[in-house]
Enzyme design. Structure first.
Site, PDB file in Angstrom:
ATOM      1  N   GLU A 171      -7.752  -5.495  -0.185  1.00  0.00           N
ATOM      2  CA  GLU A 171      -8.273  -6.303  -1.284  1.00  0.00           C
ATOM      3  C   GLU A 171      -8.204  -7.805  -1.025  1.00  0.00           C
ATOM      4  O   GLU A 171      -8.940  -8.571  -1.623  1.00  0.00           O
ATOM      5  CB  GLU A 171      -7.535  -5.959  -2.581  1.00  0.00           C
TER       6      GLU A 171
ATOM      7  N   HIS B 284       0.850  -1.193   0.000  1.00  0.00           N
ATOM      8  CA  HIS B 284       0.000   0.000   0.000  1.00  0.00           C
ATOM      9  C   HIS B 284       0.879   1.233   0.000  1.00  0.00           C
ATOM     10  O   HIS B 284       1.952   1.224   0.593  1.00  0.00           O
ATOM     11  CB  HIS B 284      -0.923   0.017   1.231  1.00  0.00           C
TER      12      HIS B 284
HETATM   13  N1  ACO Z   1       3.941  -7.496  -4.648  1.00  0.00           N
HETATM   14  C1  ACO Z   1       5.260  -7.455  -4.934  1.00  0.00           C
HETATM   15  N2  ACO Z   1       6.015  -6.343  -4.859  1.00  0.00           N
HETATM   16  C2  ACO Z   1       5.404  -5.229  -4.450  1.00  0.00           C
HETATM   17  C3  ACO Z   1       4.035  -5.188  -4.128  1.00  0.00           C
HETATM   18  C4  ACO Z   1       3.304  -6.402  -4.240  1.00  0.00           C
HETATM   19  N3  ACO Z   1       2.022  -6.447  -3.963  1.00  0.00           N
HETATM   20  N4  ACO Z   1       3.706  -3.942  -3.773  1.00  0.00           N
HETATM   21  C5  ACO Z   1       4.811  -3.195  -3.880  1.00  0.00           C
HETATM   22  N5  ACO Z   1       5.833  -3.970  -4.297  1.00  0.00           N
HETATM   23  C6  ACO Z   1       7.203  -3.575  -4.509  1.00  0.00           C
HETATM   24  C7  ACO Z   1       7.428  -2.977  -5.887  1.00  0.00           C
HETATM   25  O1  ACO Z   1       7.704  -3.958  -6.865  1.00  0.00           O
HETATM   26  C8  ACO Z   1       8.604  -2.086  -5.631  1.00  0.00           C
HETATM   27  O2  ACO Z   1       9.758  -2.881  -5.553  1.00  0.00           O
HETATM   28  P1  ACO Z   1      11.167  -2.378  -6.142  1.00  0.00           P
HETATM   29  O3  ACO Z   1      11.481  -1.135  -5.344  1.00  0.00           O
HETATM   30  O4  ACO Z   1      12.067  -3.523  -5.913  1.00  0.00           O
HETATM   31  O5  ACO Z   1      10.897  -2.062  -7.589  1.00  0.00           O
HETATM   32  C9  ACO Z   1       8.331  -1.543  -4.234  1.00  0.00           C
HETATM   33  O6  ACO Z   1       7.525  -2.529  -3.596  1.00  0.00           O
HETATM   34  C10 ACO Z   1       7.596  -0.220  -4.236  1.00  0.00           C
HETATM   35  O7  ACO Z   1       6.537  -0.272  -5.168  1.00  0.00           O
HETATM   36  P2  ACO Z   1       5.679   0.998  -5.597  1.00  0.00           P
HETATM   37  O8  ACO Z   1       4.818   0.628  -6.749  1.00  0.00           O
HETATM   38  O9  ACO Z   1       6.539   2.224  -5.719  1.00  0.00           O
HETATM   39  O10 ACO Z   1       4.863   1.213  -4.285  1.00  0.00           O
HETATM   40  P3  ACO Z   1       3.475   1.902  -4.151  1.00  0.00           P
HETATM   41  O11 ACO Z   1       3.439   2.479  -2.831  1.00  0.00           O
HETATM   42  O12 ACO Z   1       3.173   2.819  -5.279  1.00  0.00           O
HETATM   43  O13 ACO Z   1       2.515   0.616  -4.295  1.00  0.00           O
HETATM   44  C11 ACO Z   1       0.525  -0.508  -4.671  1.00  0.00           C
HETATM   45  C12 ACO Z   1       1.227   0.572  -3.858  1.00  0.00           C
HETATM   46  C13 ACO Z   1       0.312  -0.020  -6.099  1.00  0.00           C
HETATM   47  C14 ACO Z   1      -0.831  -0.792  -4.027  1.00  0.00           C
HETATM   48  C15 ACO Z   1       1.373  -1.807  -4.668  1.00  0.00           C
HETATM   49  O14 ACO Z   1       1.660  -2.233  -3.358  1.00  0.00           O
HETATM   50  C16 ACO Z   1       0.751  -2.915  -5.475  1.00  0.00           C
HETATM   51  O15 ACO Z   1       0.904  -2.941  -6.703  1.00  0.00           O
HETATM   52  N6  ACO Z   1       0.031  -3.891  -4.817  1.00  0.00           N
HETATM   53  C17 ACO Z   1      -0.622  -4.956  -5.522  1.00  0.00           C
HETATM   54  C18 ACO Z   1      -1.963  -4.486  -6.082  1.00  0.00           C
HETATM   55  C19 ACO Z   1      -2.986  -4.272  -4.969  1.00  0.00           C
HETATM   56  O16 ACO Z   1      -3.137  -5.063  -4.062  1.00  0.00           O
HETATM   57  N7  ACO Z   1      -3.726  -3.150  -5.105  1.00  0.00           N
HETATM   58  C20 ACO Z   1      -4.756  -2.761  -4.150  1.00  0.00           C
HETATM   59  C21 ACO Z   1      -4.271  -1.681  -3.249  1.00  0.00           C
HETATM   60  S1  ACO Z   1      -5.505  -1.222  -2.042  1.00  0.00           S
HETATM   61  C22 ACO Z   1      -6.590  -0.251  -2.912  1.00  0.00           C
HETATM   62  O17 ACO Z   1      -6.252   0.434  -3.804  1.00  0.00           O
HETATM   63  C23 ACO Z   1      -8.011  -0.274  -2.559  1.00  0.00           C
END
Ligand code: ACO
Length: 364
Positions: free
Chosen positions: A306, A247
């Site tokens: 989620e 998140h």
């Molecule tokens: N699985 C694997 N790696 C992850 C995940 C995940 N679920 N979430 C973040 N990361 C990793 C990224 O790959 C990245 O790694 P890196 O630095 O090695 O490249 C690092 O964590 C940071 O990622 P960002 O995308 O910059 O983090 P952000 O804060 O923008 O991410 C997000 C938030 C988009 C929700 C992300 O955690 C994600 O994609 N989760 C999976 C999708 C999901 O569950 N979405 C629902 C969110 S809740 C809602 O919106 C209601």
């Protein structure tokens, strides 16, 4: 100076009385009430009234009857649910039907928009199964009627309570991507319908409200607790993201995950089938947290809303590709309240970009 991440991290883009997300404490406050005071205790229409308070001069205290009447009004639009709309994904079809409603900024428009995703999602679920839509029962609560319209049969009190807990839990959540989109749109003084359409469009992405459907695919692919670790390791090795984890704001467990897990446990108390599925989900969750910790040591990645959304909506019988529509049925309350707050008290949202493209060629 441009935001160094491009994601507006740490930028405060609005002041709001609606909700506060404390990402370090893992706490969500909705209009002066903590989530654990509301989820499982309040009905969705009461939380919608709480969010709408002060933004509509003619707001009644109890929205049950007016929201029921609004469901009956928007039901007329389901007559336009033909083959072209059925070829779209459910959330795209809900968006298309919502776009047919008149725009405006009064309470009647707000209630039609609040009613719309529930009525349209239920009609779509039935139409895809070759069944005629079921008209709303305006005397019922919103959650009970959504379940009844989707199934063609009344839901139990426990099921209606579980869906109420879900809709309340997702009703508002600070300046998430879809709510920010709704506020940007509302800042131009366009109508609430336009803001809600923008909200639906942002919500449906897999990084936001499109995640819970893929959570079910993940659980089905893993199949049994013994396979969890290897499957999840393989997914991360391929560079996939694990849906339902991570998140932008929370650095601890998303409090909404616990609210939904509690709702699921209450529902499971009266169900024979759920405990096995819940046990698989808990094993997958534990393995996912361990694998994320090992492979992403620099980043705290925990369970988000989620993951248990998927389990709860599946237990209530919603098809996975319609989960985002049910999410929209709850979040529309927040979009409308934020849109009104922005339109009444905010300015046009108009940030700047920094040009990094080529300079025009000088004429010879
Ligand atoms: N699985 C694997 N790696 C992850 C995940 C995940 N679920 N979430 C973040 N990361 C990793 C990224 O790959 C990245 O790694 P890196 O630095 O090695 O490249 C690092 O964590 C940071 O990622 P960002 O995308 O910059 O983090 P952000 O804060 O923008 O991410 C997000 C938030 C988009 C929700 C992300 O955690 C994600 O994609 N989760 C999976 C999708 C999901 O569950 N979405 C629902 C969110 S809740 C809602 O919106 C209601």
């Amino acid at each position: 100076m441009a935001d160094k991440h491009g994601g507006l991290d740490d930028v405060v883009a609005a002041e709001t009385v609606l909700s506060e997300v404390d990402g370090l404490a893992g706490r969500l406050i909705i209009r002066g009430h903590s989530l654990d005071q509301l989820a499982g205790a309040a009905r969705f229409e009461d939380v919608a009234a709480l969010l709408f308070g002060g933004f509509f001069p003619d707001l009644p205290q109890d929205l049950t009857a007016p929201l029921g009447a609004a469901r009956a009004e928007v039901f007329a639009e389901t007559a336009g649910l033909g083959a072209a709309l059925l070829r779209l994904t459910p959330v795209e079809a809900v968006r298309a039907l919502t776009a047919r409603l008149a725009d405006g900024d009064d309470l009647a428009t707000a209630l039609r928009l609040l009613a719309a995703p529930a009525v349209f999602a239920a009609a779509l679920i039935r139409a895809r199964a070759g069944q005629a839509p079921v008209a709303p029962d305006h005397a019922l609560g919103h959650a009970a009627d959504l379940l009844r319209m989707a199934r063609g049969a009344p839901a139990s009190a426990a099921e209606a309570a579980a869906l109420d807990a879900y809709l309340v839990t997702v009703s508002d959540h600070g300046l998430n991507a879809s709510t920010f989109a709704a506020r940007v749109i509302a800042s131009t003084q366009t109508g609430l319908g336009s803001a809600v359409l923008g909200g639906i469009s942002a919500l449906k992405g897999p990084l936001h409200g499109g995640a819970p459907g893929p959570v079910i695919e993940m659980l089905d692919a893993i199949g049994s607790p013994a396979n969890a670790r290897a499957w999840l390791d393989g997914a991360l090795a391929r560079g996939d993201r694990l849906m339902g984890f991570g998140h932008r704001i929370y650095r601890v467990r998303d409090p909404r995950a616990d609210a939904l897990k509690a709702a699921l446990s209450r529902l499971a108390a009266g169900s024979g089938a759920l405990p096995g599925r819940l046990a698989l989900a808990e094993a997958v969750e534990a393995a996912a947290l361990a694998v994320l910790k090992a492979r992403k040591p620099g980043r705290t990645l925990d369970t988000n809303v989620e993951f248990y959304t998927a389990l709860l909506l599946e237990a209530l019988g919603f098809p996975p590709d319609a989960f985002t529509c049910v999410f929209a049925a709850g979040r529309t309350a927040g979009w409308i309240a934020h849109a009104r707050e922005q339109a009444l008290g905010g300015r046009l949202i108009r940030p700047q970009s920094r040009y990094v493209g080529p300079a025009p060629k000088l004429a010879a």
